[in-house]
Motif scaffolding. Sequence first.
Motif, short mmCIF file in Angstrom:
data_model
loop_
_atom_site.label_atom_id
_atom_site.label_comp_id
_atom_site.label_asym_id
_atom_site.label_seq_id
_atom_site.Cartn_x
_atom_site.Cartn_y
_atom_site.Cartn_z
N PHE A 112 1.06 -1.18 0.15
CA PHE A 112 0.05 0.03 -0.06
C PHE A 112 0.93 1.28 0.10
O PHE A 112 2.10 1.11 0.78
N ILE A 125 -4.38 1.77 7.81
CA ILE A 125 -3.41 0.79 7.05
C ILE A 125 -1.94 1.03 6.87
O ILE A 125 -1.11 0.16 7.05
N HIS A 132 -1.51 4.20 14.83
CA HIS A 132 -2.47 2.96 14.56
C HIS A 132 -3.20 2.58 15.68
O HIS A 132 -4.32 2.17 15.56
N PHE A 143 -16.66 -2.23 14.66
CA PHE A 143 -16.62 -3.61 13.81
C PHE A 143 -16.68 -4.89 14.77
O PHE A 143 -16.38 -6.02 14.31
N ILE A 189 -21.20 -1.03 1.43
CA ILE A 189 -20.11 -0.30 1.94
C ILE A 189 -20.13 1.25 1.77
O ILE A 189 -19.73 2.06 2.58
N GLY A 317 -11.39 -1.19 0.62
CA GLY A 317 -10.86 -2.57 1.13
C GLY A 317 -12.11 -3.51 1.57
O GLY A 317 -11.81 -4.68 1.94
N ALA A 382 -6.64 -12.73 0.82
CA ALA A 382 -5.49 -12.03 1.08
C ALA A 382 -4.41 -13.05 0.73
O ALA A 382 -3.55 -13.68 1.65
N PRO A 457 -1.85 -6.73 16.03
CA PRO A 457 -2.39 -5.69 16.00
C PRO A 457 -2.97 -5.11 14.72
O PRO A 457 -3.84 -4.17 14.72
N ASN A 459 -4.10 -6.88 12.06
CA ASN A 459 -5.06 -7.80 11.16
C ASN A 459 -6.08 -7.04 10.78
O ASN A 459 -6.52 -5.84 11.00
N ALA A 466 -16.97 -8.99 7.62
CA ALA A 466 -16.61 -9.82 6.39
C ALA A 466 -17.56 -11.30 6.31
O ALA A 466 -18.23 -11.67 5.53
C1 HEM Z 1 -13.01 -11.94 3.14
C2 HEM Z 1 -12.97 -10.64 3.31
C3 HEM Z 1 -11.48 -10.14 3.67
C4 HEM Z 1 -10.34 -10.35 3.94
C5 HEM Z 1 -9.68 -11.51 3.62
C6 HEM Z 1 -9.65 -9.24 4.61
C7 HEM Z 1 -8.01 -9.50 4.91
C8 HEM Z 1 -7.30 -8.48 5.45
C9 HEM Z 1 -6.04 -8.73 5.71
C10 HEM Z 1 -5.14 -9.78 5.76
C11 HEM Z 1 -5.59 -7.49 6.42
C12 HEM Z 1 -4.24 -7.15 6.79
C13 HEM Z 1 -3.37 -6.34 5.72
C14 HEM Z 1 -1.99 -5.77 5.97
O1 HEM Z 1 -1.41 -6.39 6.78
O2 HEM Z 1 -1.57 -5.14 5.43
C15 HEM Z 1 -6.65 -6.65 6.38
C16 HEM Z 1 -6.94 -5.35 6.97
C17 HEM Z 1 -7.78 -4.38 6.80
N1 HEM Z 1 -9.17 -4.95 6.39
FE1 HEM Z 1 -9.67 -6.59 5.65
N2 HEM Z 1 -10.33 -8.24 4.75
C18 HEM Z 1 -11.66 -8.47 4.42
C19 HEM Z 1 -12.53 -7.70 4.38
C20 HEM Z 1 -12.77 -6.47 5.13
C21 HEM Z 1 -13.91 -5.63 5.31
C22 HEM Z 1 -15.19 -6.17 4.92
C23 HEM Z 1 -13.55 -4.57 5.80
C24 HEM Z 1 -14.15 -3.42 6.09
C25 HEM Z 1 -15.65 -3.19 6.03
C26 HEM Z 1 -12.22 -4.59 5.96
C27 HEM Z 1 -11.35 -3.71 6.40
C28 HEM Z 1 -9.86 -3.49 6.86
C29 HEM Z 1 -9.12 -2.69 7.13
C30 HEM Z 1 -9.72 -1.27 7.70
C31 HEM Z 1 -8.01 -3.13 7.28
C32 HEM Z 1 -6.47 -2.23 7.99
C33 HEM Z 1 -6.56 -2.52 9.54
C34 HEM Z 1 -5.28 -1.97 10.03
O3 HEM Z 1 -4.42 -1.74 9.42
O4 HEM Z 1 -5.30 -2.00 11.40
N3 HEM Z 1 -11.71 -5.82 5.52
N4 HEM Z 1 -7.85 -7.23 5.85
#
Ligand code: HEM
Length: 517
Positions: A112, A125, A132, A143, A189, A317, A382, A457, A459, A466
């Motif tokens: 990113f 992110i 963060h 959430f 969303i 996302g 992912a 932290p 994740n 989701a």
């Molecule tokens: C099957 C669906 C999803 C999967 C497999 C998934 C997977 C992930 C993963 C692996 C990360 C970590 C990324 C990193 O390390 O850079 C992440 C971060 C994040 N996801 Fe998801 N995601 C999904 C759905 C969603 C949904 C529905 C939302 C919000 C409505 C969302 C919001 C976020 C946000 C805001 C982060 C950043 C969290 C942070 O940095 O603290 N994701 N997601």
Amino acid sequence: MDSVSHYGVLIFWISVRVALASIGLVFLKFIYNISPFHPLAKYPGPLLWRASRLPASYHHARGDLYQHIAAIHAQYGSSVRIAPDELSFTAPEAWPQIYNSRPQLKKSIYHFTPGDRRKLPESMIMAPDAEHTRLRRLTGPAFLNAGIAEVEPVLQHYVDLLCTQLANASKEGSQNMAEWFLWALNDVIGQLALDQEFQCLEKRRMHPWPSFLLGALKSTAALNQFRRFGISRAMLKPLIPKKVIEEQENFLSTAQTAVSERLKREQDDSAKLEAGNLDEGQKKQRDIVGLMMREMKGGERLTEAEVTANSILIVGGGAETTSTCLSATLYHLCKTPRVMEKLRDEIRRTFAMSEDITIKACNNMAYLKASIDESLRMFPVASFITPRMTPKGGHTIAGEVVPEGTYVSMGQWYMGRSERFFDEPKEFKPERWLDSSTEQVSGMSSDEILRPFSLGPRNCVGKLLALAEARLVTAKLLWHFDIELDGDHATWVEDARFYILWQLQPLKVNLTPIRKS
Ligand code: HEM
């Protein structure tokens, strides 16, 4: 020869020599990268990938890097070198060592792109650790299950609209469900994070905003590869079409206006509530913006700019991810009639009416939950989680000290499909998730091996939302329709491309609405 042409010749020869010297240096760097003197020399990997960043960058920009990483693991083992300064691991013990270590390992800035802080604060992110932690503390409650229960009416509305629209569209022939899921999840969303009605389902098209975000994320994957070679975004700016830059600015200002208006309404409602001119029931339905704005104990809350930055992140996302999970689930169900029948029967037996299908009820359906988990095993949304960088002094991963300054990540796509971890990995078998203590061939349970939402932290903050969306949509779809693939889609999985988000091939299905007595 006059002095001008003399200088011309001189400059020409100097340029040639500088170019040759640079090529020589690059060549020497290649030789060093593959030599036994390189700090990562003991990690195996294909020669060209160890010598230069070019193969990994090329395949990242093409969207098939995850497949190559899987192939490298299959050939070279569990700790492999996928670029001169980057390793990929498949030993499950490496998950917490990379993604949940204290202090945290820094995220790569080539996945990113850090935001432009002159325009908006950094969203969670890419925010630095201290920022963060604060953002997660303030946004997190929106959430959790209680927050999701508050926004359930929005989810139910759009899932019902999806089913109604599909019932009509099914009369026209087979439907591309990859598209329909994307429309539905973007409607959800848009409403939850920006208070906007995108009307994707109604108009059967993407709204320009999510469409812009998806396009931007895809080109970001390519632009980031240039950045790795020292070519900055500013240097590339002249190559970016004016239209794209205008679209970007336009998107930012409309998103800012949307959040501002939403926040103003929140303030107006609160003022009216206090004055007794409004009761709770009259307030507009709940959304993530409202939940994120809730004041914490001690009066701490997000600023308007922080809400905007994180709402944009969530629109980017929070839709494509779940819709990819839904497409992959439906694909595997259609390809595995035994599982499709079992799940469909369970859903139709459990729910007498469509309205009975709630998030809470779905959370009690073990086979439904296992089917989504199994889909995330075979098609981890992912597939390549942001690599982290090892700190000064190195960091122990999978039993070895990895030298400082190395990018590290997990080969999740390979792990889910590997015989090293799962028996019959090519079979779509939700049963393997039913008892989480069930050991796989590796002696571990499935959820110790895979982390589709990462861990630690940073994740996925949207994990529960989701999963709630994926279960609700799958349950309602199978309750309303008999579904089968139109054509065999033999290479549907292989043809999918992962940039930062997925680009799927059409998933054409025939839907037969079920008449309920
Ligand atoms: C099957 C669906 C999803 C999967 C497999 C998934 C997977 C992930 C993963 C692996 C990360 C970590 C990324 C990193 O390390 O850079 C992440 C971060 C994040 N996801 Fe998801 N995601 C999904 C759905 C969603 C949904 C529905 C939302 C919000 C409505 C969302 C919001 C976020 C946000 C805001 C982060 C950043 C969290 C942070 O940095 O603290 N994701 N997601």
